[in-house]
Scaffold this motif. Structure first.
Motif: not given
Lengths: 249, 515
Positions: A16-17, A19-21, A23-24, A27-28, A30-31
């Motif tokens: 899960p961690d 996966l969280m990384l 996602v983060m 996001t960064l 793509i930004g």
């Protein structure tokens, strides 16, 4: 922490961690990617649009523009000139306003500029009988307006705030048309609108105006399109004028 | 020079007012926080000044602004004196040089923003916020329209700008954004990242700041003459200061709440309430968080007063002049009667910690501490369902418009809200959202409360529209910095906690001590 230990540490994380990384980090990245795309494409699109406008202007056989510019108009209309003085429009003088004009809201914005001036002039006993408005919306924004925040709909919701001189020149050079400044709404129409739209005084009275009970107030009626207040709104430009009472002209 | 004075006068004066007002707490707040909250706190003097001029029927001029400043400062000094605790050890002295640096940063960055001349407007900006400010400057009085449509804070700030000769106030919005970004970074560094290694601290803080400053909505609201950036700032300050006051670290050490931070949180909540008319609804988010933090242990009067007293002092002080000057004004949006009811509820909320403490002994389940936020979230959910049933047509349209805006790309956020939903869902799986005693659990619940409040407010009365300008589309921006903070706190947990099942050499790696 070294790169090696960081990598090993990430590998040792529960899924899960991880996966969280993902996602983060996604996001960064793509930004940042988006920022690069915008940085590359927006200036290019701006230059392209500018070139297209220049080409259109220079094209032989283009129909000559017959409408007067505001500056030309001011030269011919002595009454208006007396009222404005010979200044650029809408350069600030006294309590006038200089506002940023956008394609979408220019009418409303112009309304607020005019409203301020008309209110002041009414108080001095000057009657405003006609209003000039830009013939072409685009001319108000001009080719120099930035498109950094241009929306998908094409509205320029932001632009670099031009210098006073540039803004004034742009407005002064805009080609205009003349409309009568008469109350657009009769009393009956006002009553009808108030009844059907359920306007409150706060929304109907133009916000720059004096207290509603005073004479010399000019009021602006908002016309709301759509089934309720949250829908898009448009404003009638110059709705109603109340002549100042007891003021000699 | 005159342009600089016109653009930066209000910000600089507000910073000085904030410095003086928070002077008694400067050591407890610490140098960075003290300077970072000074301007937002000082801004609250302007609506108090407007309240005074409305009551006394006098112009909104330098004297009015001065009275507002004095009233704010005196009130704050009294509150801080009454709520200070001797055991609140000063964290550090604030050096005189830091004042020069802080003011220098404000003026330098403000000068850059002034010179760049970026401003974004919509109809609200040019037809409402600015004219209402100039009208307030000219007439010296709040009006029903001002109160109900734009609330008290921003028109008052605009009136202040007119005093300094501004034709159009724009640089201050970028200053709000800068203040917000720095505060997010500092609160992460001094909170969730405090025990992380240097590399992790730098990496995560940089990532969060990068995310914010490359996000189009953040850039847009940095120059947009509207209420959004200042609301986001006050919301972040209120919650950040609450979590600093009652932190997991402090909890584990058995430390009482840090009242100086609670005072700032209360003031920021007041700013949130005054920045927009619907701020009077969203202010209940930090209030709920405050009640949950204050009831983790036996409620202390001083701590509760440290949060509620400054909030009520500023909000009541700002509205008092309206009631005295205008009487029972009428408005379709926020008339005097509705305002009175909300303000009464706000006052009543100060009893919340004790009420919840009492209920906790009577009910079969816990309603204090973090559980209060859980109960609040479920209550909000029930209210949302009720609103949807009662106003189905509006709620349906609001949901439709919101989904098109936020997930269909019409709201200008691109992919962002997919990422946010993914973050929130995955954080439930990682238990960051649900594990008590962490930095992330109350942050998750605060985000949920805000989203529920947003959904309730808009389902009840704003069906919205498709496009960037939609109200919900803009209001949802207010939690973006909080979401970034939440992500940073999760990353801090991932990279800071010892790995139970890690490779031996990693598990043995020492965790840096709290400094």
């Amino acid at each position: 922490m070294t790169t090696r230990t960081t990598t090993a540490r990430v590998r040792a994380l529960p899924w899960p961690d991880k996966l969280m990384l993902v996602v983060m980090l996604g996001t960064l990245l793509i930004g940042l990617g988006r920022l690069v795309v915008v940085a590359v494409t927006v200036p290019y699109a701006t230059l392209e649009a500018k070139a297209a406008r220049s080409a259109a202007k220079a094209a032989p056989g283009a129909a000559p523009e017959t409408a007067k510019t505001l500056a030309e108009y001011l030269q011919d209309d002595k009454g208006f000139e007396r009222w404005w003085g010979g200044r650029l429009v809408p350069a600030r003088q006294g309590h006038d306003y200089l506002q940023v004009l956008s394609q979408r809201s220019y009418r409303r914005t112009l309304g607020s500029v005019l409203g301020t001036v008309i209110e002041q002039q009414n108080a001095e006993g000057v009657r405003i009988s006609k209003v000039i408005v830009p013939k072409n919306n685009d001319a108000l924004v001009g080719g120099e307006a930035a498109t950094f925040f241009t929306t998908a709909e094409g509205d320029t919701i932001s632009g670099r705030w031009a210098s006073v001189r540039t803004a004034a020149r742009r407005i002064t050079d805009v080609r205009i048309k003349e409309v009568a400044y008469n109350p657009v709404l009769t009393d009956e129409q006002v009553d009808f609108l108030n009844e059907t739209m359920g306007f409150t005084k706060e929304t109907t009275y133009f916000r720059l105006g004096a207290a509603p009970s005073q004479s010399g107030t000019w009021v602006m009626y908002s016309h709301i399109t759509g089934p309720d207040e949250s829908q898009d709104r448009t404003f009638l430009l110059i709705p109603a004028e109340v002549d100042p009472k007891g003021v000699a002209r | 020079m005159s342009a600089l004075v016109a653009q930066l006068g209000v910000a600089a004066v507000s910073m000085i007012i904030g410095w003086i007002g928070l002077w008694p707490s400067r050591k407890q707040l610490g140098t960075l926080t003290y300077h970072l909250v000074a301007m937002p706190v000082g801004l609250l003097a302007w609506p108090i000044g407007g309240s005074f001029s409305t009551w006394r029927e006098r112009p909104f001029d330098a004297i009015t602004a001065g009275v507002g400043a004095v009233l704010l400062i005196v009130g704050l000094w009294v509150i801080q004196r009454l709520t200070a605790r001797s055991e609140d050890a000063p964290s550090s002295a604030v050096s005189p040089l830091s004042f020069v640096v802080a003011l220098g940063v404000l003026l330098t960055s403000g000068a850059v923003f002034t010179a760049l001349r970026f401003t974004a407007t919509n109809n609200d900006s040019v037809m409402s916020y600015w004219p209402l400010g100039t009208a307030l400057f000219r007439d010296g009085t709040f009006t029903a329209n001002l109160i109900s449509v734009r609330a008290l804070l921003i028109p008052s700030l605009n009136a202040g700008h007119v005093i300094f000769g501004s034709q159009w106030a724009y640089a201050i919005y970028s200053l709000f954004a800068l203040n917000l970004v720095i505060y997010v970074a500092v609160s992460l560094l001094s909170g969730p990242l405090k025990i992380a290694s240097k590399g992790v601290r730098i990496g995560i803080t940089t990532a969060v700041v990068l995310f914010l400053v490359t996000e189009p909505s953040f850039l847009f609201h940095s120059v947009f003459v509207h209420s959004h950036m200042i609301t986001a700032l006050y919301l972040m300050l209120a919650l950040g200061e609450l979590w600093t006051a009652v932190s997991p670290v402090g909890e584990r050490a058995g430390r009482s709440p840090l009242n100086a931070h609670l005072v700032v949180a209360g003031l920021s909540a007041a700013g949130l309430a005054l920045a927009r008319p619907d701020g009077l609804a969203y202010v209940f988010v930090p209030i709920a968080v405050a009640i949950s933090l204050l009831t983790r242990h036996r409620v202390e009067l001083r701590s509760a007063a440290a949060f509620f007293a400054p909030m009520l002092y500023v909000v009541y002080g700002s509205f008092l002049g309206a009631f005295l000057g205008l009487g029972m004004w009428s408005s379709g949006k926020l008339g005097a009667l509705i305002a009175s009811i909300i303000l009464f509820a706000l006052g009543l909320s100060a009893a919340g910690p004790w009420v919840m403490q009492w209920l906790d002994t009577k009910l079969p389940f816990r309603v204090t501490g973090d559980r209060f936020l859980v109960v609040g979230t479920f209550t909000g959910l029930a209210m949302l369902v009720a609103v949807c049933i009662l106003r189905w047509e509006t709620a349906k349209l609001a949901a439709l418009n919101a989904s098109v805006n936020l997930f269909g790309g019409e709201g200008g956020y691109w992919y962002l809200w997919y990422a946010v939903v993914a973050l929130l869902v995955v954080s439930v799986i990682t238990r960051d959202a649900t594990r008590p005693g962490t930095w992330t659990h109350p942050a998750f619940l605060a985000i949920m409360l805000f989203v529920l409040g947003l959904a309730i407010v808009h389902s009840a009365g704003h069906s919205g529209r498709v496009g960037v300008g939609d109200s919900l589309n803009r209001v949802v921006f207010h939690i973006l910095p909080l979401i970034a903070w939440y992500a940073g706190a999760i990353a801090a947990r991932i990279f800071s906690e010892p790995l139970a099942h890690a490779e031996p050499e990693l598990a043995a790696e020492p965790v840096p001590s709290v400094s």
